[in-house]
Enzyme design. Structure first.
Site, PDB file in Angstrom:
ATOM      1  N   GLU A 199       0.801  -1.225   0.038  1.00 32.57           N
ATOM      2  CA  GLU A 199       0.090   0.105   0.070  1.00 32.57           C
ATOM      3  C   GLU A 199       0.915   1.297   0.044  1.00 32.57           C
ATOM      4  O   GLU A 199       0.142   2.198  -0.197  1.00 32.57           O
ATOM      5  CB  GLU A 199      -0.881   0.082   1.019  1.00 32.57           C
ATOM      6  CG  GLU A 199      -0.359  -0.361   2.655  1.00 32.57           C
ATOM      7  CD  GLU A 199      -0.700  -1.366   3.128  1.00 32.57           C
ATOM      8  OE1 GLU A 199      -0.968  -1.561   4.231  1.00 32.57           O
ATOM      9  OE2 GLU A 199      -0.335  -2.509   2.195  1.00 32.57           O
ATOM     10  N   ASN A 200       2.004   1.247   0.270  1.00 35.75           N
ATOM     11  CA  ASN A 200       3.077   2.530   0.113  1.00 35.75           C
ATOM     12  C   ASN A 200       3.230   2.739  -1.357  1.00 35.75           C
ATOM     13  O   ASN A 200       4.212   3.680  -1.458  1.00 35.75           O
ATOM     14  CB  ASN A 200       3.925   2.345   1.092  1.00 35.75           C
ATOM     15  CG  ASN A 200       5.023   1.101   0.805  1.00 35.75           C
ATOM     16  OD1 ASN A 200       4.489   0.026   0.487  1.00 35.75           O
ATOM     17  ND2 ASN A 200       6.539   1.319   0.971  1.00 35.75           N
TER      18      ASN A 200
END
Length: 218
Positions: A53-54
């Site tokens: 998700e980063n």
């Protein structure tokens, strides 16, 4: 509740077991903690694309030694490698992928999973817990399937597969499979089914848990 000797699969053995069940060519997010180990057991032939998700798609196994680049990390800040064709994007775009139903599978850790597939994995009330839910809610609800990877018992020997979650929920009815060191469970409409056991009998498992169990082995 009687005590049970901790045995069964090691963390890496469990990670390999989960990796075996991830469909070929799937888009997958591995949650912070134990699930990150799964990346070390995925075969390149499986063409699984790992999302973090980063802002990365095409993440490889954890980086070791000279492979470590501190600018190349997963959401848990663990240095990782990149596979050929890996891509990078804005955090907002990453969450749009999660919320938009573009992930086939996410694998999350958990404090508790209920017999209905409710997930609690972000807070127990302890002061050292993660201060916010992060992307777990988006993953649990946005992915087409949510798997949980966890030890069946807490450090205090308390079962983490329960009739009702007592911790704040991350998602309702979202978990379809639970992979633990002692057994693999399927969350079905009829109830919780046991698919595999590790160094534990079905009777021992029924005695350990307060959740009614169905036998789906073999």
């Amino acid at each position: 509740m009687t005590s049970v000797i901790r045995r069964g699969l090691s963390t890496d053995e469990l990670a390999a077991r989960v990796a075996h069940d991830i469909p070929r060519g799937a888009f997958v997010n591995l949650g912070i903690g134990l699930p990150t180990r799964i990346s070390n057991h995925l075969s390149p032939d499986g063409q699984v694309l790992l999302h973090t998700e980063n802002g990365m798609l095409g993440m490889g196994p954890e980086a070791q030694g000279d492979e470590i680049d501190l600018d190349l990390i997963n959401a848990g800040k663990v240095p990782v490698t990149e596979l050929p064709g890996a891509s990078y994007f804005h955090h907002a775009d990453s969450f749009a992928m999660m919320r938009g139903g573009h992930l086939d599978v996410c694998v999350l850790g958990a404090y508790q999973v209920s017999a209905r597939g409710d997930l609690a994995n972000w807070h127990t009330g302890r002061s050292d817990d993660i201060p916010a839910v992060g992307g777990a809610m988006d993953l649990a609800i946005g992915a087409k399937e949510t798997f949980v990877m966890m030890n069946l018992l807490s450090r205090d020997g308390v079962p983490k597969l329960v009739s009702e979650c007592t911790y704040p929920l991350t998602g309702v009815g979202c978990v379809s499979r639970v992979y633990t060191d002692l057994a693999v469970f399927l969350i079905e409409d009829e109830g919780v089914a046991v698919r595999e056991l590790y160094d534990c009998t079905f009777d021992e498992l029924m005695h350990l848990l307060e959740v009614p169990l169905l036998d789906r082995r073999g």
